[in-house]
Design a protein around this motif. Structure first.
Motif, PDB file in Angstrom:
ATOM      1  N   GLN A 353       0.840  -1.208   0.000  1.00 35.08           N
ATOM      2  CA  GLN A 353       0.000   0.000   0.000  1.00 35.08           C
ATOM      3  C   GLN A 353       0.873   1.256   0.000  1.00 35.08           C
ATOM      4  N   LEU A 356       2.174   1.707  -3.440  1.00 34.11           N
ATOM      5  CA  LEU A 356       1.158   2.295  -4.309  1.00 34.11           C
ATOM      6  C   LEU A 356       1.050   3.802  -4.077  1.00 34.11           C
ATOM      7  N   MET A 357       1.017   4.183  -2.807  1.00 39.58           N
ATOM      8  CA  MET A 357       0.885   5.612  -2.492  1.00 39.58           C
ATOM      9  C   MET A 357       2.068   6.391  -3.060  1.00 39.58           C
ATOM     10  N   LYS A 358       3.252   5.794  -2.958  1.00 40.62           N
ATOM     11  CA  LYS A 358       4.437   6.463  -3.510  1.00 40.62           C
ATOM     12  C   LYS A 358       4.340   6.543  -5.033  1.00 40.62           C
ATOM     13  N   ALA A 359       3.863   5.444  -5.648  1.00 35.06           N
ATOM     14  CA  ALA A 359       3.733   5.440  -7.106  1.00 35.06           C
ATOM     15  C   ALA A 359       2.758   6.520  -7.546  1.00 35.06           C
ATOM     16  N   LEU A 360       1.727   6.747  -6.760  1.00 37.24           N
ATOM     17  CA  LEU A 360       0.734   7.759  -7.111  1.00 37.24           C
ATOM     18  C   LEU A 360       1.207   9.177  -6.786  1.00 37.24           C
ATOM     19  N   GLY A 361       2.424   9.287  -6.260  1.00 38.62           N
ATOM     20  CA  GLY A 361       3.016  10.606  -6.050  1.00 38.62           C
ATOM     21  C   GLY A 361       2.929  11.128  -4.632  1.00 38.62           C
ATOM     22  N   MET A 362       2.596  10.269  -3.702  1.00 37.91           N
ATOM     23  CA  MET A 362       2.538  10.735  -2.305  1.00 37.91           C
ATOM     24  C   MET A 362       3.969  10.988  -1.818  1.00 37.91           C
ATOM     25  N   ARG A 363       4.162  12.130  -1.197  1.00 34.69           N
ATOM     26  CA  ARG A 363       5.502  12.505  -0.762  1.00 34.69           C
ATOM     27  C   ARG A 363       5.906  11.695   0.463  1.00 34.69           C
ATOM     28  N   PRO A 447       9.810   2.435  -3.385  1.00 33.82           N
ATOM     29  CA  PRO A 447       8.483   2.133  -3.936  1.00 33.82           C
ATOM     30  C   PRO A 447       8.458   0.870  -4.800  1.00 33.82           C
TER      31      PRO A 447
END
Lengths: 454, 247
Positions: A353, A356-363, A447
């Motif tokens: 998870q 995924l958040m990192k892949a979606l650009g979460m800092r 990630p």
């Protein structure tokens, strides 16, 4: 990511792991519970002590002694230079050591001061035995003198108006004696009480013994060395009601200050304690602190005000509260490790998870924030649980404690809202700090590696 | 447009090094659908990771719309990714305990889309994949195909210009897989978004405008749709170590 979104997502994540969240919150809740109770008990004890002093000690009252060791908590090393005004009467000092006592000269000096009134020496009174009219038995009871500056209630008889002493031939009996004496309060009022006092006997010299023998033989010598006693008879004026807020729980017979002087004078006559007093009580006419400073500076005596006594009591309460809070602190430290452990497991479980958040650009900082906020929520929930349970316990136990300890309506557990608020905020901060390392681990995850985790 | 210029990726240090990509150059026009094809370990996933900024190239440039994202600082890459591209994975990576609505909301939260705009965007994305009725359902209660549709809704909710799909039908049966493929190509055509699919599935690859064949970290061949559709024999490849193809 906005802070509010991180906060909401963190709360949802915790809701999804209910069991683990509740257990970890309970761990921090134990600390919160203990801390809340210790704060409430400390507050209650301080409030009780405050009321106690207000009810028992005149705010103008001063306790003046010549020997600083009496009012000091330092017991010293036991050895000190001899002087004639040293008294070794352990009963008088209550310490079993020699103390520098006051003499009549000191009393005169204090009575001549314009900033003091009602200067009364502290008489250490001891009766050999007491006999109550209507009861043939002899009793031992403690003795003291009536303090006209404090309010007392009676169950029978009457008291003089505030500030006035009882008559010198009158005595006050505490309500608690009635059961032992098998007398009602009304029956006892007006009856006589005889106090038998022993006189300390100074060891006679060889010359005195020879002279006694010459005058009256063995009988005279026996009379010389035999302890003398004297009966003092008083009439019961009133039966004192058991004080609801009393510093000293042991009930005593009360005589007037003049009668106390007479009893003390007789009991100490010929002994090393004759005309010597531990100190005096007095009332300051103006500011008690100013009077205290003046007396200390001009006469070198040690003076305690009512406020000082309050400070001593508060120090005692604070120490007790600190000990309990210390244990609560240990519980909190243990729960901090619980949070760290829980959050580390959470990071491991949610690795993909996080990927995924990192892949979606979460800092990185937002991911760290997410885990820190989760820890903060755990702290908040733990705080709520602990405080809630403490409040519930307080609500249920306060009436019982008040009744059992006879606190006359005073609650022992007093909860202060701002203390509770500060406690919960502190727990949230502690939990966030505990969540720091797992949060950092989550933020630093690669990630790609995280996404490979199933 | 995405342009890879002489991109290499080496893992490890000193004697224990492994070249995952070697001198790869390719140009992908806007709105194209591209299949990155190759055997396991050929470097196709590494190529996708480098194109998306998830991984750093050891050398070379990755130019997207004129910006070399290799030079971006991590924070800028994150922002760029959250606003420009999205992903679909073989394992779906939906959050099982969250509702479909909250799963789809994640990219919008990351991109700091105002709350008032989110509801409409999420509902539109769920409707696009046929899950509008499931928005309050928990993701774990969905079937495999529904989960992948949910992942697509999450991927398209933010209208990304580039959509990366890593074996999107790998865990699905053929019927469900086809439905997912249809959704992906629909998005590609309707929105004009670039679709980059990493796949072993030849049928899926054949539906793309362009195929990039990777072998041992190098581009073995690049085929356009025209070349693919005109073939009568099994697909022939022409070796292109530094191939560049414009559609």
């Amino acid at each position: 990511m906005r802070a509010i979104d991180v906060m909401r997502r963190a709360a949802r994540n915790l809701r999804q792991a209910k069991g683990r969240t509740i257990l970890t919150s309970l761990a921090i809740g134990v600390g919160a519970f203990t801390l809340t109770l210790s704060l409430a008990a400390g507050e209650g004890a301080r409030e009780y002590a405050d009321n106690l002093l207000k009810n028992n000690i005149d705010p103008q009252a001063l306790f003046i002694v010549k020997d600083k060791s009496v009012t000091s908590t330092d017991a010293g090393n036991g050895i000190r230079e001899y002087s004639d005004d040293l008294s070794s009467t352990s009963a008088a000092s209550g310490r079993g050591v020699a103390i520098q006592t006051m003499t009549n000269d000191d009393i005169v000096k204090l009575r001549s001061r314009n900033d003091l009134s009602q200067v009364i020496p502290i008489y250490s009174l001891t009766a050999k035995y007491v006999v109550f009219a209507g009861n043939s038995k002899k009793y031992y009871t403690p003795l003291t003198y009536y303090d006209a500056t404090t309010v007392s209630d009676v169950v029978a008889g009457s008291l003089p108006s505030l500030g006035n002493q009882i008559n010198d031939n009158e005595i006050l009996v505490p309500e608690q004696y009635l059961e032992t004496l098998s007398l009602s309060a009304q029956d006892l009022v007006g009856k006589t009480v005889t106090i038998t006092v022993s006189q300390s006997v100074a060891t006679p010299s060889q010359d005195e013994i020879q002279q006694a023998f010459l005058n009256g033989g063995n009988t005279a010598v026996e009379e010389l060395v035999k302890p003398k006693t004297k009966d003092f008879t008083y009439t019961v004026r009133a039966i004192l009601k058991k004080p609801t807020l009393a510093i000293a729980s042991n009930p005593r017979l009360h005589v007037s200050t003049n009668a106390a002087a007479e009893l003390y004078s007789y009991s100490t006559k010929g002994s090393s304690n004759e005309d010597k007093f531990i100190g005096v009580t007095a009332l300051a006419k103006g500011d008690p602190t100013k009077a205290k400073d003046d007396i200390q500076n001009s006469l070198g005596y040690s003076v305690q005000t009512a406020k000082d006594a309050q400070g001593l009591l508060f120090t005692f309460v604070n120490i007790l509260q600190g000990i309990v809070a210390g244990f609560a602190g240990l519980a909190l430290i243990a729960s901090v490790f619980g949070i760290i452990n829980t959050q580390y497991i959470s990071v491991l479980e949610r690795t993909s998870q996080i990927g995924l958040m990192k892949a979606l650009g979460m800092r990185r900082r937002d991911i760290a924030k997410l885990f820190r906020y989760e820890a903060g929520w755990i702290g908040f929930l733990g705080g709520l649980v602990g405080v809630g349970l403490a409040l519930l316990l307080g609500f249920l136990a306060n009436p019982w404690i008040t009744k059992t300890l006879d606190l006359s309506g005073q609650s022992l557990l007093v909860f202060v809202w701002w203390q509770i608020l500060v406690l919960i905020v502190s727990l949230v901060i502690v939990a966030i700090i505990a969540g720091w390392f797992p949060a950092r681990k989550a933020a630093r995850l690669d990630p790609i590696e995280a996404l490979r985790t199933e | 447009m995405i342009e890879l210029k002489a991109v290499s990726k080496v893992y490890g240090k000193k004697k224990n090094t492994f070249s995952a990509l070697r001198d790869v150059s390719v140009i992908i026009p806007d709105g194209a659908s591209v299949a990155v094809v190759g055997k396991s370990g050929s470097g196709k996933s590494t190529m996708m990771h480098i194109m998306s900024g998830l991984d750093h190239a050891t050398s070379g440039q990755v130019v997207i719309d004129g910006d070399d994202i290799v030079t971006f600082k991590p924070r800028k890459v994150d922002k760029f990714r959250s606003e420009t591209m999205s992903f679909i994975f073989q394992s779906f990576f939906v959050q099982g305990n969250e509702s479909c609505y909250n799963n789809v909301s994640l990219p919008l939260e990351i991109a700091r889309v105002p709350l008032r705009r989110r509801k409409a965007m999420i509902e539109r994305a769920l409707a696009a994949v046929g899950l509008e009725e499931k928005k309050r359902s928990r993701a774990r209660d969905l079937s495999g195909g529904q989960k992948q549709r949910l992942a697509i809704a999450r991927a398209i909710v933010n209208d990304p210009k580039i959509l990366f799909a890593d074996e999107p039908t790998g865990n699905l049966d053929s019927v469900t897989g086809e439905a997912i493929e249809k959704l992906l190509f629909e998005y590609n055509k309707k929105q004009g978004a670039t679709l980059i699919v990493v796949t072993h599935d030849e049928d899926l690859a054949n539906k793309c405008d362009m195929q990039v064949h990777i072998k041992d970290g190098q581009i073995a061949s690049i085929n356009t749709r025209q070349e693919i559709t005109n073939q009568t024999q099994p697909l022939t490849t022409r070796p292109l170590s530094r191939g560049k193809v414009m559609l």
